[in-house]
Design a protein around this motif. Structure first.
Motif, mmCIF file in Angstrom:
data_model
loop_
_atom_site.group_PDB
_atom_site.id
_atom_site.type_symbol
_atom_site.label_atom_id
_atom_site.label_comp_id
_atom_site.label_asym_id
_atom_site.label_seq_id
_atom_site.Cartn_x
_atom_site.Cartn_y
_atom_site.Cartn_z
ATOM 1 N N PRO A 1 88.948 52.173 49.852
ATOM 2 C CA PRO A 1 88.225 52.331 51.119
ATOM 3 C C PRO A 1 87.999 50.977 51.786
ATOM 4 C CG PRO A 1 86.704 52.487 49.287
ATOM 5 C CD PRO A 1 88.079 52.451 48.683
ATOM 6 N N ASP A 2 88.029 50.946 53.101
ATOM 7 C CA ASP A 2 87.842 49.687 53.831
ATOM 8 C C ASP A 2 86.434 49.147 53.576
ATOM 9 O OD1 ASP A 2 90.258 49.284 55.884
ATOM 10 O OD2 ASP A 2 89.835 51.423 55.691
ATOM 11 N N ILE A 3 86.353 47.917 53.089
ATOM 12 C CA ILE A 3 85.081 47.248 52.855
ATOM 13 C C ILE A 3 84.816 46.320 54.037
ATOM 14 C CG2 ILE A 3 83.716 45.835 51.292
ATOM 15 C CD1 ILE A 3 84.662 48.479 50.054
ATOM 16 N N LEU A 4 83.714 46.548 54.731
ATOM 17 C CA LEU A 4 83.391 45.749 55.913
ATOM 18 C C LEU A 4 82.066 45.030 55.717
ATOM 19 C CD1 LEU A 4 84.319 48.200 58.824
ATOM 20 C CD2 LEU A 4 85.745 46.456 57.768
ATOM 21 N N GLU A 5 81.909 43.943 56.457
ATOM 22 C CA GLU A 5 80.635 43.241 56.492
ATOM 23 C C GLU A 5 79.653 44.056 57.342
ATOM 24 O OE1 GLU A 5 80.030 40.230 55.117
ATOM 25 O OE2 GLU A 5 82.057 39.579 54.550
ATOM 26 N N GLN B 1 86.963 46.047 44.030
ATOM 27 C CA GLN B 1 86.636 45.750 42.635
ATOM 28 C C GLN B 1 85.322 44.989 42.507
ATOM 29 O OE1 GLN B 1 90.387 43.760 41.734
ATOM 30 N NE2 GLN B 1 91.043 45.510 40.505
ATOM 31 N N MET B 2 84.955 44.239 43.534
ATOM 32 C CA MET B 2 83.725 43.450 43.504
ATOM 33 C C MET B 2 82.518 44.215 44.036
ATOM 34 S SD MET B 2 85.342 39.908 45.032
ATOM 35 C CE MET B 2 83.735 39.146 45.222
ATOM 36 N N PHE B 3 82.752 45.343 44.671
ATOM 37 C CA PHE B 3 81.681 46.066 45.360
ATOM 38 C C PHE B 3 80.629 46.557 44.368
ATOM 39 C CE2 PHE B 3 79.543 49.256 47.855
ATOM 40 C CZ PHE B 3 79.677 48.847 49.166
ATOM 41 N N GLN B 4 79.361 46.260 44.648
ATOM 42 C CA GLN B 4 78.238 46.694 43.828
ATOM 43 C C GLN B 4 77.354 47.625 44.659
ATOM 44 O OE1 GLN B 4 77.836 45.879 40.559
ATOM 45 N NE2 GLN B 4 79.789 44.778 40.684
ATOM 46 N N ILE B 5 77.289 48.893 44.302
ATOM 47 C CA ILE B 5 76.508 49.861 45.076
ATOM 48 C C ILE B 5 75.021 49.624 44.834
ATOM 49 C CG2 ILE B 5 76.016 52.297 45.465
ATOM 50 C CD1 ILE B 5 78.832 52.922 44.429
ATOM 51 N N THR B 6 74.315 49.276 45.912
ATOM 52 C CA THR B 6 72.861 49.132 45.825
ATOM 53 C C THR B 6 72.138 50.239 46.578
ATOM 54 O OG1 THR B 6 72.890 47.617 47.728
ATOM 55 C CG2 THR B 6 72.985 46.632 45.535
ATOM 56 N N PHE C 1 78.135 53.829 51.369
ATOM 57 C CA PHE C 1 77.760 52.935 50.271
ATOM 58 C C PHE C 1 77.444 51.560 50.849
ATOM 59 C CE2 PHE C 1 80.797 55.869 48.062
ATOM 60 C CZ PHE C 1 79.892 56.421 47.155
ATOM 61 N N ILE C 2 76.366 50.967 50.359
ATOM 62 C CA ILE C 2 75.975 49.631 50.808
ATOM 63 C C ILE C 2 75.873 48.707 49.602
ATOM 64 C CG2 ILE C 2 74.150 48.264 51.899
ATOM 65 C CD1 ILE C 2 73.530 50.625 53.667
ATOM 66 N N ASP C 3 76.412 47.510 49.766
ATOM 67 C CA ASP C 3 76.323 46.453 48.762
ATOM 68 C C ASP C 3 75.465 45.345 49.368
ATOM 69 O OD1 ASP C 3 76.631 44.248 47.142
ATOM 70 O OD2 ASP C 3 78.783 44.496 46.851
ATOM 71 N N ASP C 4 74.168 45.329 49.026
ATOM 72 C CA ASP C 4 73.263 44.334 49.605
ATOM 73 C C ASP C 4 73.526 42.929 49.071
ATOM 74 O OD1 ASP C 4 71.316 45.884 51.337
ATOM 75 O OD2 ASP C 4 71.140 47.027 49.484
ATOM 76 N N GLY D 1 76.436 41.955 51.292
ATOM 77 C CA GLY D 1 76.294 42.291 52.707
ATOM 78 C C GLY D 1 77.435 43.150 53.200
ATOM 79 N N TRP D 2 77.935 44.061 52.344
ATOM 80 C CA TRP D 2 79.069 44.913 52.666
ATOM 81 C C TRP D 2 78.641 46.375 52.770
ATOM 82 C CZ3 TRP D 2 82.635 42.836 48.168
ATOM 83 C CH2 TRP D 2 83.047 41.536 48.474
ATOM 84 N N PHE D 3 79.516 47.170 53.396
ATOM 85 C CA PHE D 3 79.345 48.623 53.383
ATOM 86 C C PHE D 3 80.717 49.285 53.460
ATOM 87 C CE2 PHE D 3 80.111 48.270 57.881
ATOM 88 C CZ PHE D 3 80.551 49.519 58.294
ATOM 89 N N THR D 4 80.748 50.556 53.104
ATOM 90 C CA THR D 4 81.974 51.337 53.231
ATOM 91 C C THR D 4 81.610 52.808 53.336
ATOM 92 O OG1 THR D 4 84.183 51.728 52.310
ATOM 93 C CG2 THR D 4 82.352 51.696 50.759
ATOM 94 N N ILE D 5 82.527 53.607 53.827
ATOM 95 C CA ILE D 5 82.376 55.065 53.861
ATOM 96 C C ILE D 5 83.502 55.647 53.027
ATOM 97 C CG2 ILE D 5 82.428 57.138 55.296
ATOM 98 C CD1 ILE D 5 81.306 55.518 57.575
#
Length: 267
Positions: free
Chosen positions: A107-111, A71-76, A87-90, A93-97
């Motif tokens: 989807p798993d959100i990882l650092e 819910q917090m993920f912001q696609i940059t 997808f990367i959230d700068d 500092g997160w990413f996911t596939i």
């Protein structure tokens, strides 16, 4: 109780307590898991059969917490593969596939710092080309002729509790060797993914004069072999061009751009 009795014996999910249907059981190391609870596990997780009930409980708790990050993920930044995106959230500092980011998919959100390795992998497929003789029988050329195609994927090593590898394919169908524009586009996309995931901020482009990955594979060895056999003649099978210097054979026909390979060798 006989074999049939065990087969139809009612089982209960050790996670949710619900009754498990005859074909709905997912065995754990020390218990049972229903298919509905199994769907909530990470799609990258592959060791369910050897996991304990407590380990599954812990993972499902992690998956529930993961929904908050979704819910917090912001696609940059967004890099599209064949059936999913990186997808990367700068900001975080997160990413996911994933194909899309929502709580339903979870989807798993990882650092980005959890990445331990990241590389572009290319697989080469080789199929032999045949011809029909006067009797209609299929025959091999002498020397054999081959057609090549390529598949690209990104392999990401991660430091995570429930899995250590993630993959994304960059092409749906194999790319034939003659489609060099698509090959270069796919390799550039893959290198952009790798650069982004390893925190390289510049956009990667294929340097001028550097061979694409597909040319560094089996056909490079063939090129070296051809250069050691000056007794053979070369004639482009597409336009008819022949080199004047048989000790310095180019990798591509200078007139039509077709790769110089077995199809162009005349014994």
């Amino acid at each position: 109780m006989g074999i049939l009795g065990k087969l139809f014996e009612k089982k209960v999910c050790d996670i949710c307590g619900g009754e498990i249907g005859m074909l709905g059981n997912r065995k754990l190391d020390d218990g049972n898991l229903c298919k509905n609870c199994a769907k909530e596990l990470s799609p990258w997780f592959s060791d369910r059969r050897h996991s304990t009930v407590e380990e599954i409980r812990q993972q499902l708790a992690y998956r529930e917490d993961n929904k908050k990050k979704v819910q917090m993920f912001q696609i940059t930044r967004d890099f599209k593969g064949s059936n999913a995106h990186v997808f990367i959230d700068d900001q975080h500092g997160w990413f996911t596939i994933a194909s899309r980011i929502n709580v339903e998919n979870n989807p798993d959100i990882l650092e980005l710092s959890q990445i331990t390795s990241c590389r572009l992998d290319v697989e080469q497929e080789r199929t032999e080309e045949f011809y029909e003789d006067k009797e209609g029988n299929e025959q091999s050329y002498d020397p054999p002729r081959y057609n090549y195609s390529y598949d690209y994927k990104i392999e990401i090593g991660v430091r995570a509790p429930w899995f250590n590898e993630m993959r994304i394919s960059l092409n749906t169908f194999s790319i034939p060797e003659h489609d060099r524009g698509r090959i270069l586009d796919t390799e550039n996309l893959g290198n952009q993914n790798v650069a982004a995931l390893t925190q390289c901020q510049q956009t990667y482009q294929q340097p001028m004069g550097q061979q694409p990955m597909y040319q560094q594979m089996g056909q490079t060895g063939y090129q070296q072999q051809m250069n050691t056999q000056p007794a053979a003649s070369i004639k482009c099978d597409k336009c008819g061009w022949t080199p004047t210097d048989m000790t310095n054979i180019p990798k591509f026909c200078p007139f039509c751009g077709d790769p110089i390979d077995w199809n162009d060798q005349i014994m």
